[in-house]
Write a protein that holds these residues in place. Structure first.
Motif, PDB file in Angstrom:
ATOM      1  N   ASP A 142      -1.393 -31.490  22.503  1.00  0.00           N
ATOM      2  CA  ASP A 142      -1.823 -32.876  22.693  1.00  0.00           C
ATOM      3  C   ASP A 142      -3.245 -32.906  23.248  1.00  0.00           C
ATOM      4  N   GLU A 167      -4.678 -35.006  24.928  1.00  0.00           N
ATOM      5  CA  GLU A 167      -4.750 -35.561  26.288  1.00  0.00           C
ATOM      6  C   GLU A 167      -4.750 -34.446  27.329  1.00  0.00           C
ATOM      7  N   LEU A 168      -4.220 -33.283  26.961  1.00  0.00           N
ATOM      8  CA  LEU A 168      -4.205 -32.140  27.872  1.00  0.00           C
ATOM      9  C   LEU A 168      -5.487 -31.332  27.792  1.00  0.00           C
ATOM     10  N   GLU A 169      -6.300 -31.614  26.796  1.00  0.00           N
ATOM     11  CA  GLU A 169      -7.519 -30.809  26.580  1.00  0.00           C
ATOM     12  C   GLU A 169      -8.782 -31.599  26.861  1.00  0.00           C
ATOM     13  N   GLU A 177      -9.394 -34.794  25.636  1.00  0.00           N
ATOM     14  CA  GLU A 177      -9.644 -35.751  24.546  1.00  0.00           C
ATOM     15  C   GLU A 177     -11.010 -35.511  23.895  1.00  0.00           C
ATOM     16  N   GLU A 182     -13.861 -35.084  25.033  1.00  0.00           N
ATOM     17  CA  GLU A 182     -14.783 -34.203  25.751  1.00  0.00           C
ATOM     18  C   GLU A 182     -14.502 -32.725  25.526  1.00  0.00           C
TER      19      GLU A 182
END
Lengths: 504, 118
Positions: free
Chosen positions: B92, B94-96, B98, B100
Motif C-alpha cells: 500500500d 500509504e505505507l511508503e 504516497e 513522496e
C-alpha cells in the motif's frame, strides 16, 4: 509563545500543517507485530500473512450467528442451515470477493488427506466436521442487458464461475423475468393478471388488464424503464427488481440464505442514497433482512462483507488474482443521486476512512418509531403507516381538475376497475415513481403507463388475509354484486352537497 | 544522466484509459523537474530546479504521456482520483509515503480502480 496573527501559508512555509500519517504507530503488522505491513486499513497496519484472517473473521462475525434457524448461544454448536445457499453475483468487485471468501470458508474448507492415492475427508465423510453448512450452493447472476439494448454476458460469467469454483451451481436470471408470467408460474406464484399503473397522477391508478399487443417481457421491461421519471428513479427501480428477483430465485432453489457482496463502502453509499430518497423506514433492511412473502419460510438476506471496505476487497482480489469482470453499466447511471453519493463517500473514505464505517454503525442503531403496516407491494420492504397523510401535510400538491371516473354501475366490468396503488407503496417507492425533474429523462414523454412486475400484479389480484403479508383490499366483489368506486370530489360537486347547510 | 526503469500495471478497468494495456515498462530520468513539468526533456534540466523522481512525478508523466483519454478519471489535483488504489512493490503506497516515495530502479507500481463496486 502566543502568535499575534494567523500565519499565511503562502508566505510562511512553516505555517503549513505537516501531513498527518495515514497509519498509527509503526509500519509493523498490528496483529503479529513481526512482519512489515503491506496494507493500511483505517489507520491500522496489516501484513500480507495476517490479512486473510482479518477478512475471514469479519465475514464469520456477520454470517455465522445467522446461519442456524435459531440463534445459538454456544460456540460449539455446529453450523447447519435449514435450506440451501444462494450467492448473488453481479460481476463487480464485492461479489467476486464474496464468492471467493465463501468458497474458501464454507465450501472447500473441509480438511482432506490422501490415503493410498485417494483424497478423503479427514475423519471420514461422516465426521461432523465434514458436514456441509448448506447442502446445495448456487450462484445467481441477474442480467440487465435487455432493458438497455446491451449485449448479454451470461455465458462469460457462467464460464468464469464454473471454471474457478467447484461445487456450485450457476443460475442465470434476466431482469425481464420480473414481467414474465411464465417465470412466475414456475415459481408457483399465485395467478397474476398483468397490471399497469398511471404515473400521470400521484394516486397511481391501476388497471388490471394490460391490453397492449407488445406485451412480451422485454417490451414490458423497456416500457417500465422508459416510464420512470428520473435517472435516480431508474437506478432505484433496477436495484429493487434485482433484489426481488434474487429473493424469489432463492425460494426457487429452496435456499434459506441469500448472500450479497455489498462492501462497507457500498453499504454506506446505499444507506445515504436510500435515506435521501425517502427510504429511512427500511434503513435496517439495507444491511440485512428476513423476507417471507406469502407466508412461506423466511429467507435471510445477509451482506457478509458489510464490515470490509472496498479497498480491502481490491487488495484481496489482487493478491488472489481474482478476475473481476465489472458490474453491468447502463446509460444515465452516473447522473442519479446514487452516483453523486458514491463520489462523495469514496472521496470521504480516502481522506477520513473511519467516517465511512461510522455511517454504517450509526444507521445500524436506528429503528423506526412505529410498527410497519404490512409490506410495500413493489419492494416488499416494511410499509410505514400514514405515508400519504404526512406527504399531503408537508407538500403542495397540484391537482389537475377532478377525477373523470363515472359513477358506479352494476354493469361495470371489473377489468376496467381503477384502484390506487399509492396506499400500498412505501414512501421510497412512491417517490421513485412520482418524483419530478426539470430535465426529465429522454424517452417517450407520452408514456405514463407503468407495467407492474409480476409479484405486484399478483398481490393486487390475490390479497392475503395474513396481516404480515402484502394485501390490497379489493372493493369489488364478483360480478353481479355492488361495485363501489371512490373518486375525489371537486369544488363544484362539494358545493352542491353542502349548499343547503351553509348559513349564507 | 542516470535513468530508472519501472514496471507499471493497471487493473480494475483503469487499463481502458491506457491503450487497453495492463502492463507497461517505462524509463524515467532519476532527476525530474521539481514542478512536475513533463514537457522538459531530461537533457534540458540545467537551470531548472529538480528533485529525485518520485511517485508524484510518475503520476504526471502517466497522465501527460501515456494516458489516452479522460485524465480526470485518473488524477485529481496532484494525486490519484479517490477510489484508485496504488501499490508500490506490492505494498500500500500509504505505507511508503504516497507521492513522496522516491522511485528506485525496477520498482513495480500498480494502479487498481475500485470503482466497479460490488
Amino acid at each position: 509563545m502566543v502568535s499575534e496573527s494567523c500565519s499565511n501559508p503562502s508566505v510562511e512555509t512553516e505555517a503549513i500543517m505537516s501531513r498527518r500519517p495515514k497509519y498509527d504507530k509503526s509500519k509493523f503488522c498490528i496483529k503479529c507485530k513481526v512482519n512489515t505491513g503491506a496494507i493500511v486499513v483505517r489507520h491500522a497496519v496489516y501484513c500480507k500473512e495476517c490479512f486473510p484472517t482479518l477478512l475471514s473473521s469479519k465475514v464469520k462475525r456477520i454470517l455465522e450467528p445467522r446461519v442456524n434457524s435459531k440463534p445459538e448461544l454456544s460456540r460449539r454448536k455446529s453450523l447447519k442451515a435449514s435450506g440451501n445457499l444462494l450467492i448473488g453475483f453481479s460481476g463487480g468487485l464485492g461479489s467476486t470477493v464474496l464468492l471467493d471468501l465463501i468458497s474458501k470458508l464454507f465450501i472447500s474448507n473441509r480438511i482432506e488427506i490422501k490415503e493410498d492415492g485417494v483424497t478423503k475427508p479427514r475423519g471420514g465423510k461422516d465426521h461432523p466436521r465434514n458436514e456441509p453448512v448448506w447442502k446445495r450452493v448456487s450462484v445467481c447472476y441477474v442480467e440487465i442487458a435487455a432493458g438497455f439494448l446491451g449485449a448479454t454476458q451470461i455465458d462469460k460469467i457462467q464460464r468464469l464461475v464454473q471454471e474457478k469454483y467447484e461445487g456450485v451451481e450457476f443460475v442465470a436470471v434476466k431482469l425481464e423475468n420480473a414481467f414474465d408470467p411464465s417465470w412466475w408460474d414456475e415459481l408457483g406464484g399465485k395467478a397474476a393478471l398483468n397490471a399497469k399503473a398511471d404515473l400521470a397522477d400521484d394516486d397511481l391508478l391501476v388497471s388490471t388488464i394490460f391490453n397492449r399487443p407488445d406485451s412480451d417481457p422485454v417490451q414490458r421491461l423497456r416500457l417500465y424503464i422508459s416510464a420512470l421519471p428520473t435517472h435516480t428513479a431508474i437506478e432505484s427501480a433496477i436495484r429493487t427488481l434485482i433484489r426481488i428477483l434474487l429473493l424469489y430465485t432463492a425460494r426457487l432453489t429452496r435456499s434459506s440464505h441469500l448472500l450479497l457482496g455489498t462492501s462497507l463502502t457500498s453499504l454506506s453509499i446505499n444507506l445515504i442514497s436510500s435515506i435521501a430518497q425517502g427510504g429511512g423506514f427500511s434503513v435496517r433492511e439495507e444491511a440485512q433482512e428476513e423476507w417471507r412473502s406469502d407466508s412461506k419460510e423466511a429467507i435471510r438476506l445477509i451482506r457478509p462483507l458489510q464490515e470490509i471496505t472496498i479497498k480491502e476487497c481490491a487488495m484481496w482480489a489482487w493478491w488472489n488474482e481474482l478476475p473481476v469482470v465489472g458490474r453491468q453499466r447502463y446509460p444515465g447511471v452516473k447522473q442519479g443521486i446514487g452516483a453523486l453519493t458514491k463520489d462523495f463517500i469514496v472521496g470521504l473514505e480516502r481522506d477520513y476512512p473511519s467516517t465511512v464505517s461510522t455511517i454504517a454503525r450509526t444507521c445500524a442503531k436506528l429503528a423506526p418509531k412505529v410498527e410497519a403496516a404490512g409490506l410495500c407491494i413493489l419492494c416488499e420492504r416494511p410499509l410505514q403507516p400514514d405515508v400519504q397523510e404526512w406527504k399531503a401535510r408537508i407538500s403542495i400538491r397540484a391537482t389537475i381538475g377532478t377525477s373523470l371516473l363515472t359513477p358506479p354501475s352494476n354493469t361495470l366490468d371489473s377489468s376496467s376497475l381503477l384502484k390506487s396503488l399509492t396506499p400500498h407503496l412505501c414512501y421510497s417507492c412512491h417517490t421513485t415513481l412520482v418524483s419530478r425533474n426539470s430535465k426529465g429523462v429522454s424517452g417517450n414523454p407520452a408514456n405514463t403507463w407503468l407495467p407492474l412486475p409480476v409479484w405486484a400484479s399478483a398481490h393486487i389480484q390475490n390479497p392475503s388475509p395474513d396481516a404480515d403479508d402484502i394485501s390490497m383490499q379489493l372493493d369489488a366483489n364478483e360480478a353481479g354484486d355492488e361495485i363501489w368506486l371512490t373518486h375525489k370530489v371537486g369544488p363544484d360537486e362539494t358545493m352542491a352537497v353542502i349548499k343547503e347547510f351553509l348559513l349564507e | 544522466m542516470s535513468t530508472i526503469s519501472l514496471r507499471i500495471e493497471f487493473g480494475g478497468g483503469l487499463e481502458l484509459l491506457f491503450s487497453n494495456k495492463r502492463q507497461h515498462t517505462l524509463t524515467l530520468s532519476s532527476a525530474v523537474p521539481f514542478d512536475n513539468n513533463t514537457k522538459i526533456a531530461p537533457d534540458m534540466l540545467s537551470g531548472v530546479e529538480t528533485k529525485p523522481a518520485d511517485v508524484e512525478y510518475l503520476l504526471f508523466y502517466l497522465r501527460d504521456i501515456l494516458l489516452q483519454e479522460r485524465p480526470e478519471l485518473f488524477m485529481e489535483d496532484k494525486t490519484v482520483r479517490p477510489g484508485i488504489l496504488v501499490l508500490i512493490n506490492n505494498t500500500d503506497w500509504e505505507l511508503e509515503g504516497e507521492g513522496e516515495y522516491v522511485l528506485q530502479n525496477n520498482d513495480e507500481i500498480v494502479f487498481i480502480s475500485t470503482l466497479h463496486g460490488g
